[in-house]
Design an enzyme around this catalytic site. Structure first.
Site, PDB file in Angstrom:
ATOM      1  CB  CYS A  30      74.833  14.707 107.999  1.00  0.00           C
ATOM      2  SG  CYS A  30      74.236  15.538 108.763  1.00  0.00           S
ATOM      3  CB  CYS A  33      76.035  17.900 108.345  1.00  0.00           C
ATOM      4  SG  CYS A  33      76.424  17.289 110.067  1.00  0.00           S
TER       5      CYS A  33
END
Length: 127
Positions: A30, A33
């Site tokens: 991600c 993230c």
């Protein structure tokens, strides 16, 4: 305080043993993230009295499912075993700092009272 990796084995104990926990639900693939990770790490270094924990949603699918994590990163704040914040999205450092400040200032007795009132209203509506 360095971040703590949460798993299904230590999740409940971590929340039981600590009054203030920030949890970052994330995954390695991600992009947002990865952008949020240094912001979260800096917060953990600044706020050493708060447990900063991470849940790898790929490795801990049961936890992600249990908390209905649909988007990552998702930040959850737990104070005194009560979830007071649970929102997806990577936050900039200033926003995370503001959120931590607001969470610190909450009167948890008042929060629990509101939760109890909402539960009673919901139960009345079902009857």
């Amino acid at each position: 305080m360095p971040t703590v990796e949460l798993t299904k084995d230590n999740f409940a104990e971590t929340l039981k043993d600590n009054d203030f926990v920030l949890i970052d639900f994330w995954a390695d693939w991600c992009g947002p993230c990865r952008q949020f990770a240094p912001v979260f790490e800096t917060s953990s270094e600044k706020h050493t009295d708060i447990v900063h924990a991470k849940v790898d949603t790929e490795a801990q699918r049961e936890l992600a499912f249990e908390f209905k994590i649909q988007s990552i990163p998702t930040l959850m704040i737990v104070r005194e075993r009560t979830v007071i914040y649970n929102e997806p999205g990577a936050l900039p450092a200033e926003a995370l700092e503001s959120l931590v400040t607001q969470a610190r200032e909450l009167d948890m007795d008042e929060v629990r009272q509101k939760i109890d009132e909402q539960g009673a209203e919901s139960q009345d509506a079902q009857e």
